[in-house]
Design a protein around this motif. Structure first.
Motif, PDB file in Angstrom:
ATOM      1  N   ARG A 129       0.831  -1.217   0.000  1.00  0.00           N
ATOM      2  CA  ARG A 129       0.000   0.000   0.000  1.00  0.00           C
ATOM      3  C   ARG A 129       0.858   1.257   0.000  1.00  0.00           C
ATOM      4  NH1 ARG A 129      -3.675  -2.659   4.328  1.00  0.00           N
ATOM      5  NH2 ARG A 129      -4.790  -4.096   2.990  1.00  0.00           N
ATOM      6  N   ALA A 130       1.998   1.186   0.686  1.00  0.00           N
ATOM      7  CA  ALA A 130       2.918   2.335   0.704  1.00  0.00           C
ATOM      8  C   ALA A 130       3.451   2.601  -0.705  1.00  0.00           C
ATOM      9  CB  ALA A 130       4.065   2.071   1.670  1.00  0.00           C
ATOM     10  N   LYS A 131       3.817   1.520  -1.417  1.00  0.00           N
ATOM     11  CA  LYS A 131       4.322   1.665  -2.795  1.00  0.00           C
ATOM     12  C   LYS A 131       3.241   2.208  -3.722  1.00  0.00           C
ATOM     13  CE  LYS A 131       7.821  -1.964  -2.513  1.00  0.00           C
ATOM     14  NZ  LYS A 131       8.104  -3.371  -2.796  1.00  0.00           N
ATOM     15  N   GLU A 132       2.010   1.657  -3.599  1.00  0.00           N
ATOM     16  CA  GLU A 132       0.896   2.127  -4.441  1.00  0.00           C
ATOM     17  C   GLU A 132       0.628   3.612  -4.203  1.00  0.00           C
ATOM     18  OE1 GLU A 132      -2.463  -0.374  -3.607  1.00  0.00           O
ATOM     19  OE2 GLU A 132      -1.835  -1.943  -5.003  1.00  0.00           O
ATOM     20  N   ALA A 133       0.616   4.012  -2.934  1.00  0.00           N
ATOM     21  CA  ALA A 133       0.359   5.410  -2.589  1.00  0.00           C
ATOM     22  C   ALA A 133       1.446   6.317  -3.171  1.00  0.00           C
ATOM     23  CB  ALA A 133       0.282   5.569  -1.071  1.00  0.00           C
ATOM     24  N   ALA A 134       2.710   5.861  -3.098  1.00  0.00           N
ATOM     25  CA  ALA A 134       3.832   6.650  -3.632  1.00  0.00           C
ATOM     26  C   ALA A 134       3.702   6.814  -5.142  1.00  0.00           C
ATOM     27  CB  ALA A 134       5.150   5.972  -3.274  1.00  0.00           C
ATOM     28  N   MET A 135       3.308   5.711  -5.828  1.00  0.00           N
ATOM     29  CA  MET A 135       3.150   5.763  -7.293  1.00  0.00           C
ATOM     30  C   MET A 135       2.023   6.715  -7.692  1.00  0.00           C
ATOM     31  SD  MET A 135       3.597   1.760  -8.303  1.00  0.00           S
ATOM     32  CE  MET A 135       2.737   1.940  -9.855  1.00  0.00           C
ATOM     33  N   LEU A 136       0.962   6.736  -6.886  1.00  0.00           N
ATOM     34  CA  LEU A 136      -0.208   7.560  -7.227  1.00  0.00           C
ATOM     35  C   LEU A 136      -0.132   8.953  -6.607  1.00  0.00           C
ATOM     36  CD1 LEU A 136      -2.828   4.739  -6.604  1.00  0.00           C
ATOM     37  CD2 LEU A 136      -2.192   5.656  -8.836  1.00  0.00           C
ATOM     38  N   GLY A 137       0.920   9.207  -5.825  1.00  0.00           N
ATOM     39  CA  GLY A 137       1.061  10.508  -5.185  1.00  0.00           C
ATOM     40  C   GLY A 137       0.030  10.750  -4.099  1.00  0.00           C
ATOM     41  N   LEU A 138      -0.413   9.656  -3.448  1.00  0.00           N
ATOM     42  CA  LEU A 138      -1.431   9.768  -2.393  1.00  0.00           C
ATOM     43  C   LEU A 138      -0.780   9.612  -1.026  1.00  0.00           C
ATOM     44  CD1 LEU A 138      -4.167   7.479  -3.997  1.00  0.00           C
ATOM     45  CD2 LEU A 138      -4.225   9.969  -3.883  1.00  0.00           C
ATOM     46  N   PRO A 139      -1.370  10.216   0.003  1.00  0.00           N
ATOM     47  CA  PRO A 139      -0.791  10.056   1.345  1.00  0.00           C
ATOM     48  C   PRO A 139      -1.011   8.637   1.863  1.00  0.00           C
ATOM     49  CG  PRO A 139      -2.864  11.284   1.449  1.00  0.00           C
ATOM     50  CD  PRO A 139      -2.554  11.093  -0.001  1.00  0.00           C
ATOM     51  N   HIS A 140      -0.080   8.143   2.666  1.00  0.00           N
ATOM     52  CA  HIS A 140      -0.227   6.807   3.249  1.00  0.00           C
ATOM     53  C   HIS A 140       0.340   6.816   4.647  1.00  0.00           C
ATOM     54  CE1 HIS A 140      -0.121   2.475   3.834  1.00  0.00           C
ATOM     55  NE2 HIS A 140       1.163   2.581   4.169  1.00  0.00           N
ATOM     56  N   LYS A 141      -0.482   6.342   5.610  1.00  0.00           N
ATOM     57  CA  LYS A 141       0.016   6.219   6.980  1.00  0.00           C
ATOM     58  C   LYS A 141       0.115   4.748   7.310  1.00  0.00           C
ATOM     59  CE  LYS A 141      -0.326   7.518  11.728  1.00  0.00           C
ATOM     60  NZ  LYS A 141      -1.150   7.787  12.879  1.00  0.00           N
ATOM     61  N   SER A 142       1.332   4.290   7.560  1.00  0.00           N
ATOM     62  CA  SER A 142       1.552   2.889   7.893  1.00  0.00           C
ATOM     63  C   SER A 142       0.927   2.571   9.241  1.00  0.00           C
ATOM     64  CB  SER A 142       3.059   2.610   7.947  1.00  0.00           C
ATOM     65  OG  SER A 142       3.299   1.353   8.549  1.00  0.00           O
ATOM     66  N   ILE A 143       0.372   1.345   9.367  1.00  0.00           N
ATOM     67  CA  ILE A 143      -0.193   0.918  10.655  1.00  0.00           C
ATOM     68  C   ILE A 143       0.914   0.709  11.686  1.00  0.00           C
ATOM     69  CG2 ILE A 143      -2.301  -0.143   9.742  1.00  0.00           C
ATOM     70  CD1 ILE A 143      -0.856  -2.868   9.967  1.00  0.00           C
ATOM     71  N   PHE A 144       2.151   0.662  11.201  1.00  0.00           N
ATOM     72  CA  PHE A 144       3.299   0.474  12.103  1.00  0.00           C
ATOM     73  C   PHE A 144       4.030   1.796  12.384  1.00  0.00           C
ATOM     74  CE2 PHE A 144       2.903  -3.492   9.585  1.00  0.00           C
ATOM     75  CZ  PHE A 144       2.623  -4.381  10.623  1.00  0.00           C
ATOM     76  N   ALA A 145       3.470   2.909  11.926  1.00  0.00           N
ATOM     77  CA  ALA A 145       4.168   4.191  12.035  1.00  0.00           C
ATOM     78  C   ALA A 145       4.195   4.701  13.474  1.00  0.00           C
ATOM     79  CB  ALA A 145       3.490   5.225  11.137  1.00  0.00           C
ATOM     80  N   GLY A 146       5.326   5.321  13.829  1.00  0.00           N
ATOM     81  CA  GLY A 146       5.450   5.991  15.121  1.00  0.00           C
ATOM     82  C   GLY A 146       5.381   5.043  16.304  1.00  0.00           C
ATOM     83  N   GLU A 147       4.942   5.589  17.442  1.00  0.00           N
ATOM     84  CA  GLU A 147       4.823   4.793  18.651  1.00  0.00           C
ATOM     85  C   GLU A 147       3.393   4.287  18.795  1.00  0.00           C
ATOM     86  OE1 GLU A 147       6.317   7.092  21.982  1.00  0.00           O
ATOM     87  OE2 GLU A 147       8.254   6.087  21.749  1.00  0.00           O
ATOM     88  N   ILE A 148       3.248   3.044  19.219  1.00  0.00           N
ATOM     89  CA  ILE A 148       1.920   2.423  19.321  1.00  0.00           C
ATOM     90  C   ILE A 148       1.666   2.045  20.771  1.00  0.00           C
ATOM     91  CG2 ILE A 148       0.560   0.387  18.647  1.00  0.00           C
ATOM     92  CD1 ILE A 148       2.116   0.565  15.922  1.00  0.00           C
ATOM     93  N   GLN A 149       0.489   2.447  21.254  1.00  0.00           N
ATOM     94  CA  GLN A 149       0.118   2.160  22.643  1.00  0.00           C
ATOM     95  C   GLN A 149      -0.340   0.706  22.760  1.00  0.00           C
ATOM     96  OE1 GLN A 149      -0.004   4.860  25.038  1.00  0.00           O
ATOM     97  NE2 GLN A 149      -0.206   3.317  26.634  1.00  0.00           N
ATOM     98  N   ILE A 150       0.323  -0.074  23.591  1.00  0.00           N
ATOM     99  CA  ILE A 150      -0.092  -1.452  23.868  1.00  0.00           C
ATOM    100  C   ILE A 150      -0.169  -1.593  25.384  1.00  0.00           C
ATOM    101  CG2 ILE A 150       0.509  -3.900  23.682  1.00  0.00           C
ATOM    102  CD1 ILE A 150       1.854  -3.205  21.010  1.00  0.00           C
ATOM    103  N   GLY A 151      -1.391  -1.675  25.871  1.00  0.00           N
ATOM    104  CA  GLY A 151      -1.598  -1.688  27.312  1.00  0.00           C
ATOM    105  C   GLY A 151      -1.171  -0.352  27.888  1.00  0.00           C
ATOM    106  N   ASP A 152      -0.281  -0.368  28.861  1.00  0.00           N
ATOM    107  CA  ASP A 152       0.192   0.891  29.455  1.00  0.00           C
ATOM    108  C   ASP A 152       1.574   1.287  28.936  1.00  0.00           C
ATOM    109  OD1 ASP A 152       1.571  -1.148  30.600  1.00  0.00           O
ATOM    110  OD2 ASP A 152       1.105  -0.650  32.686  1.00  0.00           O
TER     111      ASP A 152
END
Length: 501
Positions: free
Chosen positions: A48-71
C-alpha cells in the motif's frame, strides 16, 4: 494446487506444531492463520505504501510511530514481521506474546467490526520460544517458495491445503471450493462497484475474497479512486454468514488481509428464523452445505413454504431467492440431485427458479472437481431474481475438464474448459445456433417444463453416434490363419537356429 516442495514445507510446519504439543487440528490452523496474518500485514502495508507513492497519495503505515499497547508505548517497527523475525528466540517469543498479539487483537478501532468480534478471544498458544523460532523460519521458507511460484492463487491454495487437514467434510457436507472454480464464477458474474455481495455459508470467505480481488484488479479506477465507491467497498459491500466461529475468524482475517477493512462477517444459522434478510443483496455467490438434514423446527417458516424439505441444498436455494433484491443475481454450486430429483420439494424449487425468476445457465461439472475431499457430481446454477418469471431459454454447458486431473492427485493438465465457459457465457447471443451435440446449447423453457423442470444436461444433450464398420468374420479368420502360419514359420526358424532339428 499445492504440490512438491511447497507441500513438503507446509507438512513440515504442521509437524513442528504437532511435535511441539499442539495436536488439535483446529488449534494448529488458528495459530498458523494468526501468524500468516501477522506476516501478511507487513507485506500488505509495504504494498500500500508503494501504491500510494506511485499515485502521489498520502499513506500512513499501521506500524508508524509509537503504538500504545496496554500501558506501554512501543516503536511500531518492532511489530513488523520483517523486524522481529531476526530476533533471538526468547526475544521474538516475548515480542510476539506481549506486543504483537495484543496489537493485532486491537488493530480494528470499531469494536463491532467482524475483525474485532472474532479476534477478541484469540489466544497465542505456541508453547515455547524454540518452537516459535522454528515456525517463523519455516514460514519464511514457505513464503519464499510462494514468491518463486509467482501465481496469484498460491496463497489461497496454501490456505486451502491447510484447511483440508481439518477434515474431508463437515457434518453437514461442507467442503472447500477450489479457487479456480470460485474465480470462474466471479468472472461470469462480473461484479460491479455498487454491488451488495453475500455468501450465506461463507466458511473462510473464499467467494468474498475472490469478488474483492476481481474488483480491485479489473475495476480499480472505478472502485478505489471514487470516494463513495471505496467507502462502500470497504464497509458495506461484503456480507458473510457461517456457524463455525473458527471459520469466521479465518474469514475475517482473510478479508482484511486482502484489503477489505470492515466486512460484515457474522455468526448466523442462515436457514433459521435468526436470518431475517429479505430482498437485501444484489449478488449471492455460494457453495452451500450438501447432504445436510435439518429439523423442521429450526428452519425458517417462509423457506418451508417454498419447499417443505429437510435437505439443506434445496432450502439454501429458497433462501437465495428470498435474500436477493429484485434484479439481484446468484451463482451457486448444487449437487446433481438438485437438477433431477423427483421429490415434490425438488420439483418445487426448480419450478420456482424457472417460472418465477429467470434461470440463465446450468453448468454441469465433472465429479472429480472436488477431489480429494469429495467425489460428488455438481453443477453451477446462475439465475436472476425477477419475482415474475422471465426465463425464455436456459443455457447448458457440459464441463469436461477444469485444468486438473479428475483423480485424487488433481495434477495440472492442459485440458481446461473454464476459459471457454467464461467466453461463451459472456457472448450468449452467439450460442443460439449451437446443436444439442455441442458442448453448450440452449433449451427452451417450454421443453424444460414438459420434462418436470429437469435441469440435468443429459436430459437434453444429444450424442452423435458414428457407425463403425468391422471386417467380416471370413476376413478375420483369414487374418488369424495368416498370423498362425507366420508364427509356425518363425518357430521352425528358431528351432533350426538352436539346433533342435
Amino acid at each position: 494446487m499445492v504440490t512438491g516442495e511447497l507441500k513438503s514445507k507446509i507438512d513440515n510446519l504442521w509437524e513442528i506444531f504437532w511435535t511441539g504439543g499442539l495436536t488439535n487440528p483446529l488449534d494448529v490452523i488458528e495459530q498458523m492463520t494468526y501468524l500468516m496474518f501477522i506476516r501478511d500485514l507487513d507485506d500488505a502495508d509495504n504494498v500500500r505504501a508503494k501504491e500510494a507513492a506511485m499515485l502521489g497519495l498520502p499513506h500512513k503505515s499501521i506500524f508508524a510511530g509509537e503504538i500504545q499497547i496496554g500501558d506501554r508505548k512501543i516503536d511500531g517497527s518492532q511489530l513488523k514481521w520483517s523486524t522481529f523475525h531476526d530476533f533471538p528466540a526468547a526475544k521474538m517469543y516475548s515480542t510476539m506474546q506481549e506486543w504483537v498479539f495484543p496489537f493485532i487483537k486491537n488493530l480494528h478501532g470499531d469494536k463491532e467490526s467482524a475483525y474485532s468480534k472474532y479476534m477478541g478471544d484469540a489466544i497465542f498458544k505456541v508453547p515455547t520460544p524454540l518452537m516459535l523460532d522454528k515456525i517463523v523460519t519455516t514460514m519464511d521458507a514457505i513464503y519464499e517458495q510462494m514468491e518463486q511460484i509467482k501465481s496469484a492463487d498460491t496463497r489461497g491454495d496454501v490456505y486451502e491445503y491447510l484447511l483440508s487437514k481439518l477434515a474431508t467434510a463437515g457434518v453437514n457436507g461442507q467442503f472447500r471450493t477450489p479457487r479456480h472454480i470460485i474465480r470462474m464464477m466471479v468472472e461470469m458474474m462480473n461484479p460491479k462497484a455498487n454491488e451488495i455481495i453475500c455468501d450465506p455459508a461463507c466458511g473462510t470467505s473464499g467467494f468474498l475474497v475472490a469478488a474483492s480481488e476481481y474488483l480491485r484488479d479489473r475495476k480499480k479506477q472505478e472502485v478505489l479512486f471514487d470516494r463513495q465507491n471505496k467507502e462502500h467497498y470497504m464497509n458495506h459491500m461484503f456480507h458473510g454468514y457461517d456457524m463455525d466461529r473458527t471459520m469466521l475468524r479465518i474469514g475475517a482475517m482473510n478479508m482484511m488481509t486482502h484489503g477489505v477493512e470492515n466486512p460484515y462477517i457474522e455468526y448466523r444459522d442462515s436457514l433459521s428464523d435468526q436470518n431475517t434478510d429479505k430482498e437485501k443483496y444484489s449478488l449471492i455467490l455460494a457453495n452451500p452445505p450438501f447432504k445436510g438434514s435439518l429439523d423442521y423446527d429450526i428452519v425458517s417458516a417462509d423457506l418451508l413454504k417454498v419447499c417443505k424439505t429437510k435437505k439443506t441444498e434445496l432450502l439454501f436455494l429458497a433462501l437465495f431467492i428470498r435474500m436477493l433484491k429484485i434484479g439481484g443475481r446468484c451463482a451457486c454450486i448444487v449437487p446433481d440431485g438438485v437438477l433431477f430429483g423427483s421429490s415434490t420439494a425438488h420439483k418445487a424449487i426448480r419450478k420456482a427458479l424457472v417460472e418465477e425468476n429467470r434461470l440463465e445457465a446450468v453448468i454441469s461439472m465433472p465429479s472429480g472437481v472436488f477431489k480429494p475431499y469429495a467425489g460428488v457430481s455438481t453443477a453451477i446454477l446462475i439465475f436472476t431474481k425477477t419475482g415474475h418469471g422471465g426465463t425464455d431459454k436456459v443455457w447448458f454447458y457440459d464441463m469436461k475438464a477444469d485444468g486438473f486431473s479428475l483423480d485424487d492427485k488433481r495434477t495440472e493438465t492442459k485440458e481446461n474448459d473454464i476459459p471457454d465457459i467464461i467466453e461463451r457465457f459472456r457472448n450468449l447471443d452467439k450460442e443460439t445456433d449451437r446443436k444439442r451435440t455441442d458442448q453448450s446449447f440452449f433449451v427452451p423453457k417450454e421443453e424444460i417444463a414438459e420434462n418436470g423442470y429437469d435441469l440435468s444436461i443429459n436430459k437434453y444433450k444429444e450424442i452423435e453416434y458414428v457407425p463403425v464398420e468391422y471386417p467380416s468374420t471370413q476376413e478375420i479368420m483369414t487374418e488369424l490363419h495368416e498370423i498362425e502360419m507366420k508364427i509356425g514359420e518363425e518357430m521352425q526358424a528358431l528351432e533350426e537356429l538352436l539346433g533342435l532339428n
